[in-house]
Design a protein around this motif. Sequence first.
Motif, mmCIF file in Angstrom:
data_model
loop_
_atom_site.group_PDB
_atom_site.id
_atom_site.type_symbol
_atom_site.label_atom_id
_atom_site.label_comp_id
_atom_site.label_asym_id
_atom_site.label_seq_id
_atom_site.Cartn_x
_atom_site.Cartn_y
_atom_site.Cartn_z
ATOM 1 N N VAL A 211 5.380 -7.060 -13.239
ATOM 2 C CA VAL A 211 5.797 -7.957 -12.197
ATOM 3 C C VAL A 211 4.826 -9.159 -12.178
ATOM 4 N N THR A 212 5.066 -10.424 -11.796
ATOM 5 C CA THR A 212 4.283 -11.399 -11.685
ATOM 6 C C THR A 212 3.922 -11.873 -10.478
ATOM 7 N N ASP A 213 3.056 -12.532 -10.404
ATOM 8 C CA ASP A 213 2.749 -13.233 -8.711
ATOM 9 C C ASP A 213 3.565 -14.483 -8.486
ATOM 10 N N GLY A 214 4.562 -15.021 -9.298
ATOM 11 C CA GLY A 214 5.066 -16.110 -9.089
ATOM 12 C C GLY A 214 4.516 -17.484 -9.758
ATOM 13 N N ARG A 215 3.254 -17.218 -10.003
ATOM 14 C CA ARG A 215 2.582 -18.299 -10.801
ATOM 15 C C ARG A 215 2.190 -18.141 -12.345
ATOM 16 N N GLY A 216 2.747 -17.251 -12.763
ATOM 17 C CA GLY A 216 2.731 -17.305 -14.287
ATOM 18 C C GLY A 216 1.599 -16.080 -14.788
ATOM 19 N N HIS A 217 1.102 -15.252 -13.657
ATOM 20 C CA HIS A 217 0.134 -14.164 -13.823
ATOM 21 C C HIS A 217 0.863 -12.738 -13.882
ATOM 22 N N LEU A 251 -1.916 2.161 -9.124
ATOM 23 C CA LEU A 251 -1.207 1.493 -7.869
ATOM 24 C C LEU A 251 -0.539 2.467 -7.104
ATOM 25 N N GLY A 252 0.645 3.498 -7.680
ATOM 26 C CA GLY A 252 1.320 4.377 -7.086
ATOM 27 C C GLY A 252 2.147 4.474 -8.021
ATOM 28 N N THR A 253 3.096 5.510 -7.182
ATOM 29 C CA THR A 253 4.327 6.147 -7.988
ATOM 30 C C THR A 253 5.770 6.089 -7.067
ATOM 31 N N TYR A 254 6.727 6.163 -7.898
ATOM 32 C CA TYR A 254 8.125 6.646 -7.229
ATOM 33 C C TYR A 254 8.832 7.642 -7.949
ATOM 34 N N ASP A 255 9.676 8.529 -6.779
ATOM 35 C CA ASP A 255 10.370 9.282 -7.587
ATOM 36 C C ASP A 255 11.679 9.048 -7.366
ATOM 37 N N GLN A 256 12.701 8.752 -8.599
ATOM 38 C CA GLN A 256 13.756 8.111 -8.202
ATOM 39 C C GLN A 256 14.994 9.347 -7.949
ATOM 40 N N PRO A 264 7.712 -1.718 -5.329
ATOM 41 C CA PRO A 264 7.286 -2.989 -5.079
ATOM 42 C C PRO A 264 8.400 -4.251 -4.922
ATOM 43 N N LEU A 265 8.043 -4.894 -4.165
ATOM 44 C CA LEU A 265 9.384 -5.948 -3.818
ATOM 45 C C LEU A 265 8.717 -7.267 -4.378
ATOM 46 N N PHE A 275 3.653 -6.720 -1.492
ATOM 47 C CA PHE A 275 4.691 -6.585 -0.444
ATOM 48 C C PHE A 275 5.680 -5.304 -1.007
ATOM 49 N N TYR A 276 5.728 -4.167 -0.418
ATOM 50 C CA TYR A 276 6.515 -2.859 -0.902
ATOM 51 C C TYR A 276 7.049 -2.183 0.175
ATOM 52 N N THR A 277 8.032 -1.389 -0.162
ATOM 53 C CA THR A 277 8.589 -0.490 0.713
ATOM 54 C C THR A 277 8.380 1.012 0.571
ATOM 55 N N GLN A 278 8.292 1.907 1.618
ATOM 56 C CA GLN A 278 7.755 3.234 1.425
ATOM 57 C C GLN A 278 8.217 3.901 2.821
ATOM 58 N N LYS A 279 8.447 5.263 2.695
ATOM 59 C CA LYS A 279 9.182 6.000 3.646
ATOM 60 C C LYS A 279 8.132 6.078 4.869
ATOM 61 N N LEU A 280 8.767 5.947 6.020
ATOM 62 C CA LEU A 280 8.001 6.053 7.277
ATOM 63 C C LEU A 280 9.115 6.821 8.310
#
Length: 660
Positions: A211-217, A251-256, A264-265, A275-280
């Motif tokens: 995943v990049t930051d939209g500016r080539g990094h 950074l973190g994990t996700y269990d499919q 991560p979005l 910006f990311y989603t996670q359960k609440l």
Amino acid sequence: MGVSMKWRVAAASVAFWAATAANAGTLVEDAGAFGVRPAAEQVAISPSGDRILMLVPGRGAQTSLKVFHLLTGEERTILSAPGTPETLRWCRFGSETQIVCRYGGNLMVDGLLLGFGRLIRIGVDGTGLAQLGQRSSFYDAGVRQFDGQVLDWVTNDGGSVLMAREYMKEAGRTGTRMSRSKRGLGVDRIDLLTLKSEEVEPPRPEYDDFVTDGRGHVRIRTDYAEDSSGILSGQVKYQYRGANGGDWQALGTYDQRNENGMQPLAIEAESNSLFYTQKLNGRDALYRMVLDGSNKPELVAKNDAVDIDGVTRFGRGQKVIGYTFATDKREVVYFDREFDGLSQSLGNAIPNLPIISFSDSSSDGTKLLIFAGSDTNPGGYYFLDRKTKEMSPLFDARPALAKRTLSPVKPITYRAADGTSIPAYLTLPPGSAGKKLAAVVLPHGGPSSRDEWGFDWLAQFLAARGYAVIQPNYRGSSGYGDDFQGANGFKDWRKAISDVNDSARYLVDQGIADPAKLAIVGWSYGGYAALQAAAVEPTRYKAVAAIAPVTDLALLKREADEYTSSQMVRDFVGSGEHVREGSPLQNASSITAPVLLVHGDLDLNVGVQHSVKMASALQGLGRPVEFLRFKDLDHQLDDSQARIQMLTQIGAQLQKALGQ
């Protein structure tokens, strides 16, 4: 900000799309109008804002890339794909003169059906066609399905892309030092004019995405964990690094499997934030984390009824300007005051088209490509100059329906047998009072998906034929939180199918439907639901149409055995009596209504054998069944002639069974 509607660009563009809609009435006319593919898809604007590109349908499954110059009116077809076995998936401007496209499809390789995709570059004048990924070699040590993906578009240097490139080592080449040894996914910066590349991240087999930051990094790398035999476990691990590079950090994990963890979005360079989603509380909420090493989450938004499911970005730098979710209708909440005001102004300028999205923009953000539509309008594209505040229509998405009166879609809820409130959408025939109609239940695919308010070509076709249509978001549907989604629509099929049948009962109880004139139609899981619902309540439906349906849960698991996702499919379907009891093929003797099966024989989502076996079982029982099998088409049946033929047969089946 005010927006004045001045139709100055329309003449050059709309002329190409001019079409005379057939008068509504006959089945042939209705099938032809609703079955034809959209006249334009994957529409994009050039960095200067002077050119538009789009994918347009040809005969059957053929798709072509067209480029329009908005100032001169010049139009050019620069590339075409036959659709079988490969088609153009998307195209986008990499610079003012260079376009990047992905083409792909499904192919049978040594008896195994595999998807494939390739990235190519072509000039706006149709010259310079070239592949962007690593070229295949006779000595490749495996099958190269995909050559990579574009991570970032860098237009400030004359046009280059940051590409995640799949590298494959060679095997069996002897007597030379030219044998390729690199393998895995790496990141390269590719100059689109010269095709010279620069390595940004060396290829490594353990990483599967970036995943990049939209500016080539490059800021995030992803590892889809697998066992020693290459089978995916469902565990996803993320690492990140700071804005100035440095070492990678956890950074973190996700269990499919249980859909738990962070997803991560987007990374926004301006604020150095993820910006990311996670359960609440059982629903996906939106969080923000500054990538400064603190790993401190900040809650941005939550909704007590539905999941937050995405963010809205804008511009070549991809600034995050808002977030989205869907209740009865999809909503966008803007952080950016300017875009919030612009969205409201556009809503005032085109009040009958409330579904508005910013599709693309010029590099400086002053020229926007906007899509606007509604439930009764398939929508169209507009060009907005933010400097002059002038907006011009470009073309309709479905010109064949331009003169049709389409049916409003009404969000409703009904009570399931156990008292649970089930959301749904109701579409009545144009001008109907909604009393004692022939009706069709239309469950969505997935099952971990949902229907949304807006234009639906299949539902509108059925309504045009005179049927009331209900689209239930049964339990097992996604978007409404963990409790509503439950185990999933296969493991907990009884609850999902009960909700589907309860939607038919609702239509009857409300006096909308004639109980003697009910049918059920579905695609993918919706096709499964149609067959299984008819098996559970054999006398309720007078006709069943199942498009690309799952018919046997054990077969669904066996089909996955040769793929890396096999364990995840097995976990999703589960084991136990529900595998047999929840399979329409194993309950074929309970289905008494006439059945129409539709399937493409290159369907990678649901193998054609599901329909082959179902047709054979019903024929063996002496049940009325038709099987419409399409050669060289996949799950989506992206072929106008095929869709028209399918709608014609569905219409004929319903007309015979329901007397409509």
